[in-house]
Design a protein around this motif. Structure first.
Motif, PDB file in Angstrom:
ATOM      1  N   ILE A  57     -13.077  -4.142  -3.045  1.00 31.47           N
ATOM      2  CA  ILE A  57     -12.140  -3.070  -3.386  1.00 31.47           C
ATOM      3  C   ILE A  57     -10.995  -3.534  -4.285  1.00 31.47           C
ATOM      4  CG2 ILE A  57     -10.539  -3.312  -1.435  1.00 31.47           C
ATOM      5  CD1 ILE A  57     -10.519  -0.275  -1.221  1.00 31.47           C
ATOM      6  N   ALA A  81     -13.643   4.259  -0.181  1.00 37.63           N
ATOM      7  CA  ALA A  81     -13.073   3.233  -1.066  1.00 37.63           C
ATOM      8  C   ALA A  81     -13.348   3.494  -2.550  1.00 37.63           C
ATOM      9  CB  ALA A  81     -13.602   1.854  -0.672  1.00 37.63           C
ATOM     10  N   GLU A  83      -2.792   0.780  -3.703  1.00 42.93           N
ATOM     11  CA  GLU A  83      -3.511   1.209  -2.505  1.00 42.93           C
ATOM     12  C   GLU A  83      -4.745   0.343  -2.282  1.00 42.93           C
ATOM     13  OE1 GLU A  83      -4.664   5.375  -0.298  1.00 42.93           O
ATOM     14  OE2 GLU A  83      -5.017   5.271  -2.468  1.00 42.93           O
ATOM     15  N   LYS A  84      -5.411  -0.047  -3.363  1.00 41.25           N
ATOM     16  CA  LYS A  84      -6.575  -0.931  -3.247  1.00 41.25           C
ATOM     17  C   LYS A  84      -6.182  -2.265  -2.600  1.00 41.25           C
ATOM     18  CE  LYS A  84      -9.346   0.796  -7.136  1.00 41.25           C
ATOM     19  NZ  LYS A  84      -9.975   0.439  -8.435  1.00 41.25           N
ATOM     20  N   ASP A 131      -4.100   0.949  -7.863  1.00 38.15           N
ATOM     21  CA  ASP A 131      -4.271  -0.480  -7.594  1.00 38.15           C
ATOM     22  C   ASP A 131      -3.482  -0.944  -6.377  1.00 38.15           C
ATOM     23  OD1 ASP A 131      -5.996  -0.686  -9.672  1.00 38.15           O
ATOM     24  OD2 ASP A 131      -4.658  -1.797 -11.016  1.00 38.15           O
ATOM     25  N   ILE A 152     -10.654   5.524  -4.415  1.00 38.25           N
ATOM     26  CA  ILE A 152      -9.286   5.017  -4.561  1.00 38.25           C
ATOM     27  C   ILE A 152      -9.081   4.536  -5.988  1.00 38.25           C
ATOM     28  CG2 ILE A 152      -7.600   3.310  -3.775  1.00 38.25           C
ATOM     29  CD1 ILE A 152      -9.032   3.242  -1.091  1.00 38.25           C
ATOM     30  N   THR A 153      -8.083   5.085  -6.650  1.00 36.53           N
ATOM     31  CA  THR A 153      -7.818   4.733  -8.059  1.00 36.53           C
ATOM     32  C   THR A 153      -6.530   3.933  -8.235  1.00 36.53           C
ATOM     33  OG1 THR A 153      -6.719   6.889  -8.368  1.00 36.53           O
ATOM     34  CG2 THR A 153      -9.078   6.748  -8.921  1.00 36.53           C
ATOM     35  N   SER A 169      -7.364  -3.710   0.964  1.00 39.71           N
ATOM     36  CA  SER A 169      -7.977  -5.044   0.995  1.00 39.71           C
ATOM     37  C   SER A 169      -7.297  -5.922   2.049  1.00 39.71           C
ATOM     38  CB  SER A 169      -7.872  -5.704  -0.382  1.00 39.71           C
ATOM     39  OG  SER A 169      -8.456  -6.984  -0.366  1.00 39.71           O
TER      40      SER A 169
END
Length: 365
Positions: free
Chosen positions: A342, A300, A308-309, A306, A303-304, A313
């Protein structure tokens, strides 16, 4: 709440057990590796054994006593059951020397007198651990320190060379000696498979390893031959992208896992999460939800993006709800917390509903 859900689940499971545990058809349950069980599982077992007291139910539980201390949930459960006469301890000790010698003389078609010295060396290194004895003997054979004389049709061994052999008494290190003899590509395939868990699929490993299905199948087939993994579904000599495999023993998975440097694992597991998601049909995501979430959560921090974050989540939110619904409150808390952590910093403004749902779920757990 999570506690109320646990109580409901326990009661429902007791009713479920009653359906099968009958006087004419007693039920025997075998629960392996209880050293890894959580407090929720122990709570369920306690409820079944103490509250139910079904005379038609017998539960066998196995665990490694060297991995269970006085504060472990299993230890506390056993302490509660002992005074009630509901538990009996059967300690499986390592093999005694005579048994190790008998095993070796049977394997080598020799007499116990002939294998006495060899058995002493093996016993000294393995301390009678059956799995260890088996692996140790395989290494001696591969190193040609135990070999078959085809002319005289007898087995021979070189005691002096075996004594000089620098073999550790640690099972993981011993397995690494065996694994390191394999071709580099086979080792890479195995190490990637270990990141998936005790079970893994050919297709997913091939994608992560950047190999063709045929190359991956060849590597896995050799690993099966070496006794490191087994084919769970598929045919040994027919390559199929849907083939699945499993490690023969968790110690093998542990040994293989050490071949990947710790700093590389988060990136690899993130890649595995992405590949699992890509290779899984939308209708099947629920079936692999926990596998996907576990891999993404391990990477996690890398991960850069947003979007994908937010996606990860949401997966954590779904996993948390599923865990809570299964009375696994501990894991529900972990997934909810991971889902919150995340999310991008501005999520109260941009993803209010998801942020609220995660916090509400976290509090409910």
């Amino acid at each position: 709440t999570g506690q109320e859900g646990q109580v409901r689940f326990n009661l429902l499971f007791q009713k479920f057990i009653d359906v099968f545990a009958l006087a004419d058809y007693p039920l025997v349950m075998i629960l392996d590796d209880l050293q890894w069980a959580d407090s929720s599982t122990m709570s369920l077992l306690q409820q079944i054994l103490i509250s139910q007291k079904n005379p038609n139910l017998l539960i066998f539980g196995t665990f490694r006593d060297n991995e269970v201390d006085e504060n472990h949930p299993l230890t506390k459960l056993i302490e509660k059951l002992h005074p009630l006469g509901l538990v009996r301890n059967i300690s499986l000790k390592p093999l005694e020397f005579d048994s190790v010698n008998q095993l070796i003389c049977d394997t080598l078609h020799s007499t116990k007198e002939q294998t006495q010295s060899l058995a002493e060396l093996v016993f000294e290194k393995t301390q009678g651990n059956p799995f260890f004895v088996n692996q140790f003997m395989q290494i001696l054979y591969r190193e040609q320190l135990v070999s078959f004389d085809e002319k005289k049709l007898v087995w021979r061994w070189d005691l002096e060379s075996i004594k000089k052999l620098d073999i550790t008494d640690n099972i993981v290190d011993l397995l690494l000696i065996k694994i390191n003899k394999l071709p580099q590509q086979v080792k890479r395939v195995l190490s990637i498979g270990a990141l998936f868990g005790s079970n893994f699929g050919l297709k997913e490993v091939a994608v992560v390893a950047n190999l063709t299905y045929g190359e991956t199948h060849e590597a896995l087939l050799l690993s099966v031959t070496e006794g490191l993994i087994k084919l769970v579904s598929g045919k040994h000599y027919v390559c199929d992208e849907d083939d699945s495999y499993a490690f023969i023993h968790d110690r093998i998975q542990q040994a293989v896992g050490t071949m990947i440097q710790s700093e590389q694992k988060p990136l690899l597991r993130l890649e595995i999460g992405r590949i699992l998601l890509k290779c899984t049909a939308e209708a099947d995501i629920d079936k692999k939800l926990f596998d996907i979430v576990s891999q993404f959560n391990s990477g996690a921090d890398l991960i850069t993006n947003d979007e994908e974050k937010v996606m990860v989540s949401r997966f954590n939110y779904q996993a948390s709800k599923r865990a809570l619904g299964s009375a696994a409150a501990k894991f529900a808390v972990e997934y909810a917390k991971a889902g919150i952590e995340i999310l991008p910093a501005n999520s109260w403004e941009c993803n209010y509903d998801l942020m609220f749902d995660l916090h509400y779920l976290y509090a409910e757990c």
